[in-house]
Design a protein around this motif. Structure first.
Motif, PDB file in Angstrom:
ATOM      1  N   SER A 109      24.133 -11.327  21.016  1.00 37.78           N
ATOM      2  CA  SER A 109      23.611 -10.401  20.016  1.00 37.78           C
ATOM      3  C   SER A 109      23.693 -10.987  18.616  1.00 37.78           C
ATOM      4  CB  SER A 109      24.378  -9.077  20.074  1.00 37.78           C
ATOM      5  OG  SER A 109      25.766  -9.291  19.857  1.00 37.78           O
ATOM      6  N   ARG A 110      24.665 -11.877  18.404  1.00 43.47           N
ATOM      7  CA  ARG A 110      24.785 -12.516  17.088  1.00 43.47           C
ATOM      8  C   ARG A 110      23.579 -13.407  16.816  1.00 43.47           C
ATOM      9  NH1 ARG A 110      25.257 -11.993  12.150  1.00 43.47           N
ATOM     10  NH2 ARG A 110      25.967 -13.823  10.989  1.00 43.47           N
ATOM     11  N   ASP A 111      23.027 -14.039  17.853  1.00 45.27           N
ATOM     12  CA  ASP A 111      21.825 -14.844  17.675  1.00 45.27           C
ATOM     13  C   ASP A 111      20.665 -13.977  17.183  1.00 45.27           C
ATOM     14  OD1 ASP A 111      22.619 -17.547  18.608  1.00 45.27           O
ATOM     15  OD2 ASP A 111      22.998 -16.502  20.484  1.00 45.27           O
ATOM     16  N   THR A 112      20.553 -12.773  17.742  1.00 44.91           N
ATOM     17  CA  THR A 112      19.505 -11.843  17.291  1.00 44.91           C
ATOM     18  C   THR A 112      19.649 -11.571  15.800  1.00 44.91           C
ATOM     19  OG1 THR A 112      19.395 -10.787  19.471  1.00 44.91           O
ATOM     20  CG2 THR A 112      18.527  -9.537  17.607  1.00 44.91           C
ATOM     21  N   GLU A 113      20.875 -11.319  15.364  1.00 46.88           N
ATOM     22  CA  GLU A 113      21.109 -11.011  13.952  1.00 46.88           C
ATOM     23  C   GLU A 113      20.789 -12.205  13.052  1.00 46.88           C
ATOM     24  OE1 GLU A 113      25.093  -9.584  13.684  1.00 46.88           O
ATOM     25  OE2 GLU A 113      24.631  -7.659  14.641  1.00 46.88           O
ATOM     26  N   ILE A 114      21.203 -13.384  13.464  1.00 44.54           N
ATOM     27  CA  ILE A 114      20.961 -14.580  12.659  1.00 44.54           C
ATOM     28  C   ILE A 114      19.462 -14.843  12.519  1.00 44.54           C
ATOM     29  CG2 ILE A 114      21.214 -17.102  12.604  1.00 44.54           C
ATOM     30  CD1 ILE A 114      23.979 -16.681  13.949  1.00 44.54           C
ATOM     31  N   ILE A 115      18.736 -14.732  13.635  1.00 48.58           N
ATOM     32  CA  ILE A 115      17.288 -14.982  13.615  1.00 48.58           C
ATOM     33  C   ILE A 115      16.581 -13.940  12.750  1.00 48.58           C
ATOM     34  CG2 ILE A 115      15.208 -15.030  15.048  1.00 48.58           C
ATOM     35  CD1 ILE A 115      17.072 -16.117  17.316  1.00 48.58           C
ATOM     36  N   ALA A 116      16.973 -12.662  12.909  1.00 47.40           N
ATOM     37  CA  ALA A 116      16.357 -11.595  12.111  1.00 47.40           C
ATOM     38  C   ALA A 116      16.621 -11.813  10.622  1.00 47.40           C
ATOM     39  CB  ALA A 116      16.883 -10.233  12.555  1.00 47.40           C
ATOM     40  N   GLU A 117      17.839 -12.219  10.290  1.00 48.14           N
ATOM     41  CA  GLU A 117      18.191 -12.450   8.890  1.00 48.14           C
ATOM     42  C   GLU A 117      17.344 -13.577   8.295  1.00 48.14           C
ATOM     43  OE1 GLU A 117      22.334 -12.329   6.432  1.00 48.14           O
ATOM     44  OE2 GLU A 117      22.312 -13.512   8.288  1.00 48.14           O
ATOM     45  N   ARG A 118      17.146 -14.630   9.060  1.00 43.74           N
ATOM     46  CA  ARG A 118      16.339 -15.747   8.576  1.00 43.74           C
ATOM     47  C   ARG A 118      14.865 -15.351   8.439  1.00 43.74           C
ATOM     48  NH1 ARG A 118      17.473 -21.327  11.474  1.00 43.74           N
ATOM     49  NH2 ARG A 118      15.701 -21.818  10.104  1.00 43.74           N
ATOM     50  N   MET A 119      14.415 -14.445   9.291  1.00 39.66           N
ATOM     51  CA  MET A 119      13.033 -13.969   9.170  1.00 39.66           C
ATOM     52  C   MET A 119      12.840 -13.175   7.890  1.00 39.66           C
ATOM     53  SD  MET A 119      11.932 -12.942  13.053  1.00 39.66           S
ATOM     54  CE  MET A 119      11.696 -14.205  14.308  1.00 39.66           C
ATOM     55  N   VAL A 120      13.840 -12.397   7.532  1.00 43.20           N
ATOM     56  CA  VAL A 120      13.786 -11.676   6.253  1.00 43.20           C
ATOM     57  C   VAL A 120      13.682 -12.680   5.108  1.00 43.20           C
ATOM     58  CG1 VAL A 120      15.039 -10.162   4.673  1.00 43.20           C
ATOM     59  CG2 VAL A 120      15.009  -9.649   7.122  1.00 43.20           C
ATOM     60  N   ASP A 121      14.482 -13.742   5.184  1.00 45.38           N
ATOM     61  CA  ASP A 121      14.445 -14.778   4.146  1.00 45.38           C
ATOM     62  C   ASP A 121      13.087 -15.471   4.083  1.00 45.38           C
ATOM     63  OD1 ASP A 121      17.093 -14.221   3.584  1.00 45.38           O
ATOM     64  OD2 ASP A 121      17.897 -15.861   4.811  1.00 45.38           O
ATOM     65  N   GLU A 122      12.413 -15.575   5.233  1.00 44.37           N
ATOM     66  CA  GLU A 122      11.095 -16.204   5.278  1.00 44.37           C
ATOM     67  C   GLU A 122       9.995 -15.283   4.750  1.00 44.37           C
ATOM     68  OE1 GLU A 122      10.125 -19.167   6.010  1.00 44.37           O
ATOM     69  OE2 GLU A 122      11.856 -20.107   6.977  1.00 44.37           O
ATOM     70  N   GLY A 123      10.361 -14.028   4.506  1.00 44.16           N
ATOM     71  CA  GLY A 123       9.394 -13.079   3.951  1.00 44.16           C
ATOM     72  C   GLY A 123       8.416 -12.520   4.954  1.00 44.16           C
ATOM     73  N   VAL A 124       8.857 -12.319   6.227  1.00 44.76           N
ATOM     74  CA  VAL A 124       7.932 -11.744   7.205  1.00 44.76           C
ATOM     75  C   VAL A 124       7.523 -10.339   6.765  1.00 44.76           C
ATOM     76  CG1 VAL A 124       8.865 -13.109   9.114  1.00 44.76           C
ATOM     77  CG2 VAL A 124       9.720 -10.805   8.731  1.00 44.76           C
ATOM     78  N   ASP A 125       6.272  -9.986   7.062  1.00 50.81           N
ATOM     79  CA  ASP A 125       5.738  -8.684   6.650  1.00 50.81           C
ATOM     80  C   ASP A 125       6.060  -7.581   7.651  1.00 50.81           C
ATOM     81  OD1 ASP A 125       4.054  -9.537   4.248  1.00 50.81           O
ATOM     82  OD2 ASP A 125       3.320 -10.890   5.807  1.00 50.81           O
ATOM     83  N   LEU A 126       6.265  -7.976   8.905  1.00 54.13           N
ATOM     84  CA  LEU A 126       6.550  -7.007   9.969  1.00 54.13           C
ATOM     85  C   LEU A 126       7.364  -7.721  11.038  1.00 54.13           C
ATOM     86  CD1 LEU A 126       5.970  -4.189  11.338  1.00 54.13           C
ATOM     87  CD2 LEU A 126       4.014  -5.288  12.434  1.00 54.13           C
ATOM     88  N   LEU A 127       8.379  -7.042  11.568  1.00 51.73           N
ATOM     89  CA  LEU A 127       9.213  -7.614  12.628  1.00 51.73           C
ATOM     90  C   LEU A 127       9.008  -6.829  13.916  1.00 51.73           C
ATOM     91  CD1 LEU A 127      11.363  -9.449  13.790  1.00 51.73           C
ATOM     92  CD2 LEU A 127      13.112  -8.031  12.725  1.00 51.73           C
ATOM     93  N   LEU A 128       8.524  -7.530  14.938  1.00 55.70           N
ATOM     94  CA  LEU A 128       8.299  -6.968  16.262  1.00 55.70           C
ATOM     95  C   LEU A 128       9.423  -7.470  17.165  1.00 55.70           C
ATOM     96  CD1 LEU A 128       6.031  -5.441  17.929  1.00 55.70           C
ATOM     97  CD2 LEU A 128       5.049  -7.697  18.372  1.00 55.70           C
ATOM     98  N   PHE A 129      10.190  -6.546  17.779  1.00 56.99           N
ATOM     99  CA  PHE A 129      11.318  -6.991  18.600  1.00 56.99           C
ATOM    100  C   PHE A 129      11.380  -6.227  19.915  1.00 56.99           C
ATOM    101  CE2 PHE A 129      13.014  -3.483  16.110  1.00 56.99           C
ATOM    102  CZ  PHE A 129      13.821  -2.787  17.002  1.00 56.99           C
ATOM    103  N   ALA A 130      11.835  -6.925  20.959  1.00 59.00           N
ATOM    104  CA  ALA A 130      11.926  -6.329  22.297  1.00 59.00           C
ATOM    105  C   ALA A 130      13.384  -6.168  22.687  1.00 59.00           C
ATOM    106  CB  ALA A 130      11.212  -7.211  23.315  1.00 59.00           C
ATOM    107  N   GLY A 131      13.750  -4.977  23.146  1.00 57.56           N
ATOM    108  CA  GLY A 131      15.125  -4.728  23.570  1.00 57.56           C
ATOM    109  C   GLY A 131      15.369  -3.247  23.772  1.00 57.56           C
TER     110      GLY A 131
END
Length: 370
Positions: free
Chosen positions: A91-113
């Motif tokens: 689950s920590r990998d999910t958080e790290i990846i999501a955090e980096r996506m925010v830093d990349e300026g993604v406009d929308l986050l689509l996630f499965a779970g």
């Protein structure tokens, strides 16, 4: 348009084997030992397939390997992988990846779970960017999820194409899995995330019981028991609405699991998919299920043990739906929903079905296979 795409590769694996979730390494290992297979990759793919028509108009950021990269590559998306490939993901990998996506300026986050994944995303995303969840877990109480994997893709497509969707704050809910396995629902609100809201595509938060249902359920259970046939296997779905049936028969009830009875005697408690298939082999069987209040699901949320294969063997004509009038009214005219993961079985339910609402009454309600 920058789109983030994250897949929790183990979400939903505990459903068919009756484990009610996969939080924790020990539970995951037990699920694998029981023959559980990954559910979320195929569901994530269904969402992403909807976006193939605009794949040249978006920049896709995704997790490595089974956390999104595999599905995106298979569908021919140009992508940027965030995070390092490894043998096992947490689950920590999910958080790290999501955090980096925010830093990349993604406009929308689509996630499965499931709800656990929504919590992980919320921990680092909060209300910084809009999100939409692809339902792939066992526990899906949160309002941040679409009502079906393809619906998540449709919401994302509308947002990418600039349709005027309101960003609505939707709940991130989760429950204590250990208490859940003991028959106790302890739900907690963790916060809110912004979701591009389309009423027909985004699910409601699960609602609790409504006062005054007790008398109706008492009558429903009397009628069900009165009509039980000899030598027929009855698969009793989870929930408080089916509990009075078991109590009146003097049988142990698994509130959040599936029980099996025959000739009013208990054959199996808290049965998984394999056990259900074993008991119905060569026998006539019927399924008794209720509705998730507020959401309307009869299959695919919290009762994945009653799988598409079980439903095919039992037959739609042998499915009994029970619910109080109040629970039906809480849907405000929306159809009952079926999301088994099998398109053929889902479509089988399109149309209308009877719902037992009291000892003397039945209602006819629309059903939609997702």
């Amino acid at each position: 348009m920058k789109l983030g795409f994250i897949v929790n590769p183990i979400a939903g694996m505990g459903g068919r084997v009756g484990l009610k979730g996969t939080d924790g390494k020990e539970v995951l290992m037990k699920a694998i030992e029981l023959g559980a297979v990954p559910e979320s990759p195929n569901k994530a793919k269904k969402a992403l397939e909807v976006l193939k028509s605009v794949k040249d108009e978006i920049k896709l950021f995704t997790g490595p390997g089974p956390m999104g990269e595999d599905e995106a590559l298979e569908l021919g998306f140009n992508l940027q992988v965030i995070g390092e490939a490894k043998e096992n993901y947490t689950s920590r990998d999910t958080e790290i990846i999501a955090e980096r996506m925010v830093d990349e300026g993604v406009d929308l986050l689509l996630f499965a779970g499931g709800d656990g994944t929504a919590r992980n995303i919320y921990n680092v995303v909060g209300d910084k960017i809009p999100v939409i969840g692809i339902p792939a877990g066992v526990k899906i109480h949160s309002g941040v999820y679409a009502n079906h994997p393809s619906s998540a893709g449709k919401v994302a497509l509308k947002y990418i194409q600039g349709e005027d969707l309101n960003l609505k704050e939707m709940e991130v809910m989760d429950i204590d899995e250990e208490a859940f396995r003991e028959g106790q629902v302890t739900a907690k609100l963790y916060g809110y995330m912004k979701v591009p809201f389309e009423p027909e595509l985004v699910q409601n938060q699960k609602s609790g019981g409504i006062a005054g249902e007790e008398a109706a359920l008492d009558g429903i259970s009397d009628k069900i028991i009165e009509q039980m046939e000899e030598d027929v296997v009855y698969i009793i779905g989870s929930g408080t609405s089916t509990r009075p049936i078991m109590e009146k028969l003097g049988l142990t009830n698994t509130l959040l699991g599936v029980d099996i009875i025959k000739n009013k005697k208990l054959l199996a408690s808290d049965a998984n998919e394999k056990e259900i298939l074993k008991h119905i082999d060569g026998n006539k069987a019927k399924i008794i299920v209720t509705i998730i209040g507020g959401q309307g699901y009869i299959f695919g949320r919290g009762n994945q043990q009653i799988s598409a294969e079980v439903i095919k063997r039992v037959g739609k004509e042998n499915i009994i739906i029970i619910a109080s009038k109040q629970k039906l009214l809480s849907l405000e005219g929306r159809p009952l929903l079926v999301d088994t993961g099998d398109d053929e079985v889902n479509k089988m339910f399109n149309g209308y079905m009877k719902v037992r609402t009291s000892y003397t009454e039945e209602a006819i309600h629309k059903v939609k296979g997702l």
